[in-house]
Design an enzyme around this catalytic site. Sequence first.
Site, PDB file in Angstrom:
ATOM      1  N   SER A 152      -1.228   0.274  -1.717  1.00 47.18           N
ATOM      2  CA  SER A 152      -0.966   1.637  -1.278  1.00 47.18           C
ATOM      3  C   SER A 152      -0.398   1.650   0.135  1.00 47.18           C
ATOM      4  CB  SER A 152      -2.242   2.479  -1.388  1.00 47.18           C
ATOM      5  OG  SER A 152      -1.959   3.848  -1.188  1.00 47.18           O
ATOM      6  N   HIS A 172      -1.182   9.422  -5.210  1.00 48.94           N
ATOM      7  CA  HIS A 172      -0.490   8.658  -6.262  1.00 48.94           C
ATOM      8  C   HIS A 172      -0.486   9.416  -7.586  1.00 48.94           C
ATOM      9  CE1 HIS A 172      -0.127   5.253  -3.583  1.00 48.94           C
ATOM     10  NE2 HIS A 172      -1.424   5.294  -3.344  1.00 48.94           N
TER      11      HIS A 172
END
Length: 742
Positions: A37, A142
């Site tokens: 991430s 996300h």
Amino acid sequence: MNNTAYTQPALFVVNHLMYLDHLEQTGREPDFLAGHSLGEYNAVVAAGALDFEAALCLVKRRGELMAEVTDGGMLAVLGIAHEDVEARLTEFGLTGIDVANQNGPLQTILSGKKTDLAVAERRFADVANCRCIPLNVSGPFHSRYMSHARSDFDADLARAHFGPMRTEVVSNYTARSYGSRRPAELLSEQITNAVRWVDSIRYLMARGVDSFVQVGPGNVIDGLTRKIVAQCEPLPAIELESADEVTAEDSGDSSFPVSTGRARGRTVENLGSNAFKASFGLALPYVAGGMYKAISSAEMVVAMARAGMLGVYGAGGVDLDEVRTAIRAITNELTEGQSFAVNYISSPSAPDKEEAFIDLLLAEDVRLVEASAFMSATAPLVRYRASGLSRDSQGAIERRNRVMAKLSHPDVAQVFAQPPQERLVRQLVDSGAITAEQGELALLVPLADAITVEGNSGGHTDGGILEVLYPSIRRQVRELERERFGTESIFVGAAGGIGAPEAVAVAFLLGADYIVTGSINQCTVEAGTSDSVKDLLACVDIHDTRLSATGDMFELGSKIQVVRKGLFFPARANKLYELYRQYESLEAIPSGVRKQLESKYFKRPIDAVYDDVTRHLSPAALKRCNENQQAKMVAVFKWYFMMSTFAALSGDPDWRLDYQIQCGPSLGAFNRWVRGTELEDWRGRHVDAIAVTLLDAACDYLTSFYGEAGATAPGLDADSRPIQTGHSRPRAERPILTGENA
């Protein structure tokens, strides 16, 4: 710290400092980089593609935008495989929930609205071996709910300048190496798509990695990775090149966009000649050709070299002291010895200047020149070539000074595909310009190492058709080499009219070992021309150029291709040539026409123009003008060409309508292709980025026609080598994984 607006920049800085500490402690660079991430930004910085400050600004902005999305959260689902999680979501009818992270074999993170996640937690509680843990985060990261943040963030990504990666980075979005994909594209996709950590590690395992090191606080990523290695198999070999299964049909567009997620059977590493890339120390078979007056600037050369491509400094028409300064600036920046070239324009009417130019190149140890506008081999060019010839310990000829010739005539190709004339070499030996040994060696090798076949282009052009010229000249060069040397060592590239992916693909299908671009590069951030010219160039269409008279070969009636849209220069340049052909002196020109020249063209009296001209003429040229009235007229007319060039380079607003901008229609094709993308504004165009983008899209084009199997397209013989296969990469170890443990 629960607010991602603060978490992201703080964690990014800590990750970066810990990575620097790791390098200092171990002294070892990683073979691969991957980041979970937010950690992907640390990986991109560690790979050298983005500097720390620029990345921190992006991360700060990313955190702010993501923090604005507050109606949602994340839920960890443990104990069952992520395939089962996705199947259960469908079974439960929870279509508003997205998979955000595939963290481990039995750990999946979900994103969505809090009400939906609460329902999911209750339903998964009834599934055997499954438990759920709500995560203490500030939004549904996300997932589709980040689309607005992504849209705003794309503008920031478009302004960021990403350089080449010295280390491979694995993308969260594709779970494969970045390869030719643009970092801005992949980092944008990451915001609204899942972090595919399991497949990322499986990909590295398939690449031969067996040692993983987490850099960053805690040990969450390390624990996840150890479980993946222990419980999962490496990706099958057939999946290694399939990064992202999106096709043109899926997107509803039969053409290919500027950036695409299509799986590729061919990548940019497969284009062109591997031997060419190895010989010139390049990663990609792409050359940004020289453009006069340093429009191909030192900054452009450095950007191309750092990206593993070749940039040519535009030394034509530039003072020698300025050329020397530029060469030293380039070599100071390219500390790793990357390749670059300097444009060398033939000057048969000024042999002393050409000799001085070669003296400079040899003194500054320039190893490669792009020879342009040559009709025959000149003594200075042969001296440059021969001065770098020697034999190694095994007796093989080493070519220290290399020549890349740009041409459009078969007769000129014959000159460069053979050794220089013995008479010319003997003169250089007798004068002491080269040694006897260098003279002997010069007769054993061709004059050029590479020949660029140029079709219709900007600037001086014969209007040739590349598809006609290239096969003929390439075949001629091969035959000459086989006959004279028994080998095929000269690389043959293609140039002229290359501004769209289709044109790139066609050039390689013709058999080009490399391609050269020009017009499209002068509308980039690095181009050494004025912003006002770049503003004009960004609006050029495919029909917005025309042929006009040229100042440097005015009397010969030579033509150059220039921009005509919104400019009077081409019409006025051709008018001056007509007047030269029609009248023998300035005084013979009708008074009404003279007034128009003074008020519209020159913007001052003709006498004032001539006074300015005389201050720059050599004594011999001044004598000729005083004795020949037509020579005087030519000198005055050439002043207009000089001023129109200078005005364009400097952005003089008073001469705005008279800018001389040498350009071909390929820029119009490029402008059409990037319309509606981040590359539409030239301020988002970096010369290295548009090169990779074109090569990348050309691969898509080839794959869409010929599929993913086979290196040779139907209808082409094997000798044409349209696409070369790349070398396999060795087994790698010691990747660095920068992690986010939110």
